[in-house]
Scaffold this active site. Sequence first.
Site, short mmCIF file in Angstrom:
data_model
loop_
_atom_site.label_atom_id
_atom_site.label_comp_id
_atom_site.label_asym_id
_atom_site.label_seq_id
_atom_site.Cartn_x
_atom_site.Cartn_y
_atom_site.Cartn_z
N HIS A 22 66.74 10.96 18.04
CA HIS A 22 67.84 11.45 17.21
C HIS A 22 68.53 10.27 16.56
O HIS A 22 68.79 9.27 17.24
CB HIS A 22 68.84 12.23 18.07
N GLY A 64 35.16 1.53 1.95
CA GLY A 64 36.45 2.23 1.89
C GLY A 64 36.31 3.55 1.17
O GLY A 64 37.13 4.44 1.34
N GLY A 121 43.75 22.28 -12.66
CA GLY A 121 43.62 22.46 -11.21
C GLY A 121 44.89 22.04 -10.49
O GLY A 121 45.22 20.85 -10.47
N GLY A 122 45.60 23.00 -9.90
CA GLY A 122 46.86 22.70 -9.20
C GLY A 122 46.66 22.56 -7.71
O GLY A 122 47.43 23.11 -6.92
N ILE A 134 39.62 19.99 -10.04
CA ILE A 134 39.38 21.39 -9.63
C ILE A 134 38.54 21.46 -8.36
O ILE A 134 37.91 22.48 -8.08
CB ILE A 134 38.71 22.19 -10.75
N ARG A 184 28.97 1.18 -3.83
CA ARG A 184 30.12 0.76 -4.64
C ARG A 184 30.96 -0.23 -3.82
O ARG A 184 30.61 -1.38 -3.72
CB ARG A 184 30.95 1.96 -5.07
N GLU A 186 26.24 0.69 1.29
CA GLU A 186 27.28 1.19 0.37
C GLU A 186 26.94 0.73 -1.05
O GLU A 186 26.70 -0.46 -1.27
CB GLU A 186 28.65 0.68 0.82
P1 NAI Z 1 41.53 21.30 -4.47
O1 NAI Z 1 40.46 22.15 -3.93
O2 NAI Z 1 42.63 20.82 -3.62
O3 NAI Z 1 42.23 22.06 -5.71
C1 NAI Z 1 41.54 22.50 -6.83
C2 NAI Z 1 42.37 23.52 -7.56
O4 NAI Z 1 41.75 23.78 -8.81
C3 NAI Z 1 42.47 24.86 -6.83
O5 NAI Z 1 43.81 25.27 -6.82
C4 NAI Z 1 41.59 25.77 -7.69
O6 NAI Z 1 42.03 27.11 -7.67
C5 NAI Z 1 41.76 25.17 -9.07
N1 NAI Z 1 40.66 25.44 -10.00
C6 NAI Z 1 39.33 25.52 -9.73
N2 NAI Z 1 38.64 25.73 -10.88
C7 NAI Z 1 39.55 25.77 -11.88
C8 NAI Z 1 39.47 25.94 -13.29
N3 NAI Z 1 38.30 26.06 -13.91
N4 NAI Z 1 40.63 25.93 -14.02
C9 NAI Z 1 41.82 25.78 -13.40
N5 NAI Z 1 41.96 25.63 -12.07
C10 NAI Z 1 40.84 25.59 -11.32
O7 NAI Z 1 40.76 20.08 -5.18
P2 NAI Z 1 41.26 18.66 -5.69
O8 NAI Z 1 42.71 18.68 -5.95
O9 NAI Z 1 40.34 18.31 -6.79
O10 NAI Z 1 41.02 17.74 -4.45
C11 NAI Z 1 39.69 17.54 -3.97
C12 NAI Z 1 39.62 17.22 -2.52
O11 NAI Z 1 40.25 16.00 -2.22
C13 NAI Z 1 40.27 18.29 -1.69
O12 NAI Z 1 39.36 18.72 -0.72
C14 NAI Z 1 41.45 17.61 -1.05
O13 NAI Z 1 41.68 18.07 0.25
C15 NAI Z 1 41.07 16.13 -1.09
N6 NAI Z 1 42.28 15.35 -1.26
C16 NAI Z 1 43.17 15.27 -0.25
C17 NAI Z 1 44.35 14.60 -0.41
C18 NAI Z 1 45.34 14.59 0.70
O14 NAI Z 1 45.00 14.87 1.82
N7 NAI Z 1 46.61 14.32 0.43
C19 NAI Z 1 44.70 13.92 -1.66
C20 NAI Z 1 43.72 14.11 -2.67
C21 NAI Z 1 42.56 14.79 -2.45
#
Ligand code: NAI
Length: 454
Positions: free
Chosen positions: A440, A37, A181-182, A266, A34, A32
Amino acid sequence: MVYDLIVLGGGPAGYLASERAGHAGMKVACVEKRSVGGVCLNEGCIPTKTLLYSAKLLDGAAHGDKYGVRTEGLSIDHAKVVARKDKVVKTLVAGVKSSLKANGVELISGEGVIIGKYEEDFAVKVNEEILTGKQLLIATGSSPAVPPIPGLKEGLASGFVLTNREILDIKEKPGSLVVIGGGVIGLEMASYFNSVGTKVTVIEMLDHIAGENDPELVGLLQKGYEKKGIVFHLNSKVTEVSEDGVTFEKGGESQRIAADKVLLSIGRRPNTSGVGLETIHVYTERGAIVTDNRMKTNIPGVYAAGDVNGKSMLAHTAYREAEVAVNNMLSKKDVMRYNAIPGVIYTNPELSSVGETEFSALGKGLKADVVKVPMRFSGRYIAENEGGDGIAKLVIDKSSRTLLGAQVLSNYSSEFIVACSTFIELQLTVDDIKEIVFPHPTVCEIIREAIFQY
Ligand code: NAI
């Protein structure tokens, strides 16, 4: 010394595979560069949940009046929240290290690069030293995607633009934050900073946030956050990032928003370059290592698990893939199934899902019925969510009457979505599920309520 297994990367896939292999008696080195984890523990799942818990307490207190609780002079000490996050991470990293040790794994600190084969074994260079292993597990994870938007690289270099790593360490909450990126990271961080009083704007390229989740639940989530003050710009394309703001195009018009900080979220890309894959001819496709359902690559003895294979970038997927890989190394029959992996966005309320949505089922030509119930059908939900408008949906196969998917917008849903994963994995029918007793009063009873609507 020749190891039975060299694991590249100490994230969820790497450390768990190392532990399992060590436990089974294999001589294992886990390399590793870094901190063990990986992203999950150091700059992802755990730190964000630590922050979000503080936000949840704050939100609860802020709305205490609804529940007969009066609070005055409420405020957040962001620096203290971050300090607590550091303490939580430190505790868990120490836990992983001690578990590796207990399983006889040698943890090697440094960057491991595959340099080819040495007779029958694989050779990995770490800190000028050459290790050799009979088998390899590549678990090098992923990194934030950085698109070629003018000004973005400069913003990242100056600290104006942050990724999931840096945003968790800022000691002062910004006055305003633009989230590009939402998706999962964007929404979770938008949720935290909205709670602590930052003005948050989310810019999303698509016509919806939250990826492939059920559109109705996503709509409710968005509406809830709009009420709390988050501004969403959908169908919007960022065209430039400057030192004090973001320019984007929406409906053919250019707009600019000033910001104290920008979060880039994103998506992520598998970490496959610089690993030395080409020296042993491991096959990649669109930057991800190609694996079969036993996590085997095209090269015998070389496995890949976690984000690096790009299949499902989730820590819990990585855990299971790690176990599948090790079981196959030990010649135990085990295959990876991806159809019942739950996903959660830890917003407030949480959005949890597993399997097919109404739309994905339709897209696959599956004949499905959908049961939709308001969360208000749960007594516990009403008791704890004054005015809450969550929904639960079940997607049921018409002919077999088995569960194909479930989506729940509610607090605690992250804790009980696994029940639906289990029903899917075991292919239980609606009638089987009806015989299961739920405690419940719980919010998870909503699943039982929904099943009895069918
Ligand atoms: P994501 O793939 O969930 O979302 C990226 C969003 O950015 C998408 O809605 C996409 O349409 C948008 N996008 C792409 N290019 C863009 C642009 N140029 N301008 C504006 N919007 C754009 O990716 P995110 O949020 O970065 O997460 C990365 C990874 O980490 C994902 O695979 C996710 O599953 C994982 N992760 C999981 C978590 C959990 O399970 N709770 C928490 C945090 C991350």
